[in-house]
Design an enzyme around this catalytic site. Structure first.
Site: not given
Length: 745
Positions: A44, A113, A174, A356, A358, A360
């Site tokens: 599309e 469309k 779509c 980071l 540590g 989840a």
């Protein structure tokens, strides 16, 4: 046999990148031609890209799209092959989302469309109008951009199809696949044998089976060939278009493309026998009867044959195959990874920076970047020259150097840092360090206490007061302020290191900062505004905590990062408060609700469109025997109170990968105010009335009619309350008032 070779495709288009989009379209057409296909369908709005949004309001967007279509027509690419191409077109002063059927340098039909997508992430009615003149074609005067090529002045425009010498072809676009009365049904009843769908459909967890089942169902009911094309990749926004182009014949999948891939162009070829469509349709009495009385759809004749001689026995139909689906864990590993790769290579950045912790969430983000690096190396090994070119540029390889492994590549583009404080544990520091090593990231350990101390010293010098944590006798305001300053310092440090680490490591460019707040915490507002959840992009912002924990287990076993199993097993904690012998900070305790409950609230609020009262009623039934109505009322009120107090945070939420249908993302998906009366006086009063009805009940069986009346029209009088029933569980009132209480949903 009437054998037709068909081609559909996944294209990684980029909104407003007309040069790149045109090149990818031409490449897909050339691949289809080389394979001997007679008909090619693309996604599309493939010329301009689906995600142009308010750029569609600019006349330039339609003009440039027609210019690109003109380039295709005069290139000779459409000689001997029907090409179904998506683009925006102005007709009669109205802008339409269109499909252009092209052959031999000319346009056969422009089909606008009929039904526009206008919910969730989609706002097509903001930019386009639907074609409302059902089963009607008009004459469209082609602009000079097109007419100057081969002298074609006009073309049929509207709701119709193309009738070739040996078969007929039509399209739907779509959303038209998902509406109750799809155009494909009436087209099939009109005898159209091949129906295409150029789509711009985004990824959402567990959504692909719905799409494929709709395609299969459409051809099971009416027979026929259904060709589905889609975009694939990040075209400049929060959505990842997940490809999975396919060809289905009479309900059987004969070709299916990848859902997640780093390929810019993926073309699928299948040979189908159109005589099987005739046989399939002829075998159904109901179908024949409906076809014999259906309203006729106008068509355009084309002097061209799509099919090949079937008597030569040199070409055979493509055999059916089982549809392929990824597990939700695989979807999380692959979808956001491909989205991050597109964002990285198209942004001009040279890598990612990730705080980071540590925990989840940040560990899941790191694993997704690791998965991205694995996909890059795999694509290079398979000979993908575009991926190799991008990897060499981003990784700043010199001379004959090339990426050697996923870990080596990660070391060049993923930069992580553990930003510890006096409240951080040794366990989280070790987990972050170990995970970074497994992925191959360039990792730093740092302490932020000196910065926190400096700010607190300044505050104390100005005010003469020093805030304390709650566990040390401080107030809630002091406690929150001390936690927030740690979180906000991490955000400032993240952007500083993202700017300067390339310089430190003698590289050019800049790093993008990755966020790591999940959808449940955003919904509850369990994050600090402008903390290290504030970033450039967030690959997990649309994913629930429970899905992330499930992903961590899977990734620990399947991506080669075993430390993720330790991360998943640890209780979630922000580590922003001191740990004492009688107190350890835990996320679910802080929030006053579990992540499983949050997921339930989120789905009821967004997917089921529940306000406070409707949610209360629903949960009273769902949690029957687990919580009393009074307990449910407390939980529902708590959720809506915190949700409304924190809704303002959604206005600054980091752009996130869309993956969940209850996302509170404020930009386009979940449009609501951000200033609420958080007391919800009217709604909460109605909940209280229903709880009181339940409390006033006498023992005895529940009368369904009285129950319904009490729920829908709660009475303020005690006499009526005693005579009727309350929220109602279908159990005696004595039992309903004193259920067994358990934690969680």
């Amino acid at each position: 046999m009437r054998l037709v070779k068909l081609a559909t495709c996944n294209l990684n288009q980029w909104a407003m990148d007309f040069t790149g989009n045109l090149a990818r379209i031409c490449e897909s057409i050339e691949e289809a031609r080389q394979a001997g296909a007679a008909y090619r369908v693309g996604p599309e709005l493939e010329i301009c890209g689906y995600g142009c949004e308010d750029h569609f309001l600019e006349l330039d967007t339609c003009t440039h799209s027609l210019e690109c279509l003109g380039e295709i027509l005069k290139s000779g690419l459409t000689d001997g092959i029907v090409c179904d191409i998506g683009l925006p077109i102005n007709q009669g002063g109205v802008r339409y989302n269109c499909r252009a059927f092209c052959l031999n340098g000319r346009i056969l039909l422009i089909r606008p469309k009929l039904f526009l997508a206008n919910d969730g992430n989609y706002r097509e009615l903001r930019w386009f109008s639907a074609w409302k003149r059902t089963h009607e074609l008009v004459e469209f005067q082609l602009p000079e951009i097109i007419s100057s090529i081969h002298g074609q002045k006009t073309v049929p425009f509207g709701d119709g199809y193309v009738q070739f010498l040996d078969t007929s072809v039509a399209s739907e676009t779509c959303e038209e696949l998902f509406v109750p009365n799809s155009p494909s049904s009436s087209l099939a009843l009109n005898g159209v044998e091949i129906i295409s769908n150029g789509s711009g459909s985004h990824h959402q967890l567990r959504k692909l089976n719905t799409r494929l089942e709709l395609i299969q169902s459409a051809t099971v009911k009416t027979g026929g060939v259904y060709m589905y094309a889609n975009q694939q990749g990040c075209d400049g926004g929060r959505l990842y278009y997940d490809g999975c182009a396919c060809i289905v014949v009479n309900g059987d999948v004969v070709a299916q493309g990848s859902q997640f891939s780093l390929q810019d162009v993926e073309v699928l070829i299948a040979t189908v026998d159109l005589d099987t469509v005739v046989s399939y349709r002829g075998a159904g009495s109901s179908l024949r009867e409906q076809a014999s009385q259906v309203a006729q759809i106008p068509y355009v004749k084309a002097d061209f044959t799509l099919s090949e001689p079937g008597h030569l026995l040199t070409t055979f139909p493509t055999l059916p195959a089982e549809a392929r689906y990824h597990t939700p864990q695989e979807e999380i590993a692959l979808g956001p990874a491909c989205w991050l790769w597109d964002y990285l290579r198209r942004s001009g950045a040279t890598g990612y920076f990730l705080p980071l912790s540590g925990g989840a969430d940040s560990s899941a983000v790191a694993a997704i970047v690791g998965s991205m690096c694995q996909l890059v190396i795999k694509a290079i090994q398979e000979g993908n020259e575009q991926v190799l070119s991008d990897a060499l540029r981003i990784g700043q390889y010199k001379g004959d150097e090339k990426p050697e492994s996923a870990q080596e590549f990660a070391g060049r583009l993923l930069h992580t840092a553990y930003m510890g404080s006096e409240n951080s544990s040794e366990e989280t520091r070790k987990r972050s360090e170990q995970l970074a090593k497994e992925i191959g990231a360039s990792h730093l350990n740092m302490k932020i206490d000196s910065v926190v101390s400096a700010l607190l010293t300044l505050f104390s010098a100005v005010t003469g007061r020093m805030p304390r944590y709650k566990v040390d006798g401080g107030t809630q305001a002091e406690n929150l302020a001390l936690q927030n300053i740690q979180a906000r310092i991490r955000m400032v440090l993240a952007f500083m290191f993202a700017s300067l680490l390339p310089w430190i490591r003698k590289k050019s460019g800049f790093l993008l900062v990755l966020g790591s707040a999940n959808v449940d915490e955003a919904l509850r507002g369990y994050l600090t505004k402008y903390d290290n959840s504030s970033a450039d992009v967030n690959p997990i912002g649309g994913i629930s905590k429970n899905d992330l924990r499930s992903f961590l287990k899977w990734a620990g076993a399947n991506l080669g990062y075993p430390s993720l199993l330790l991360v998943e097993a640890a209780p979630p904690t922000a580590e922003l408060e001191p740990t004492r012998s009688n107190y350890t900070q835990l996320d679910e305790v802080d929030m006053g609700m579990t992540y499983e409950e949050l997921g339930m609230y989120g789905r009821l609020r967004k997917v089921f469109q529940c306000g406070p009262v409707s949610m209360f009623k629903h949960l009273c039934h769902r949690w029957q025997g687990k919580y009393s109505p009074r307990q449910v009322a407390v939980k529902v009120k708590d959720f809506f109170r915190y949700y409304s107090i924190n809704r303002h945070k959604m206005t600054t939420l980091t752009p996130s990968y869309h993956a969940e249908n209850y996302s509170p993302e404020d930009n386009r998906f979940d449009l609501r105010q951000f200033l609420y009366n958080s007391r919800w006086p009217w709604q909460f009063q109605k909940i209280d009335e229903l709880v009181k009805l339940n409390d006033d009940l006498a023992d005895g069986p529940v009368d369904p009619a009285s129950l319904l009346e009490a729920v829908n029209n709660p009475s303020p009088t005690k006499a009526e309350a005693a005579a009727t029933t309350a929220v109602g569980f279908g159990v005696p009132a004595a039992a309903a008032g004193n259920p067994k209480v358990g934690k969680g949903v």
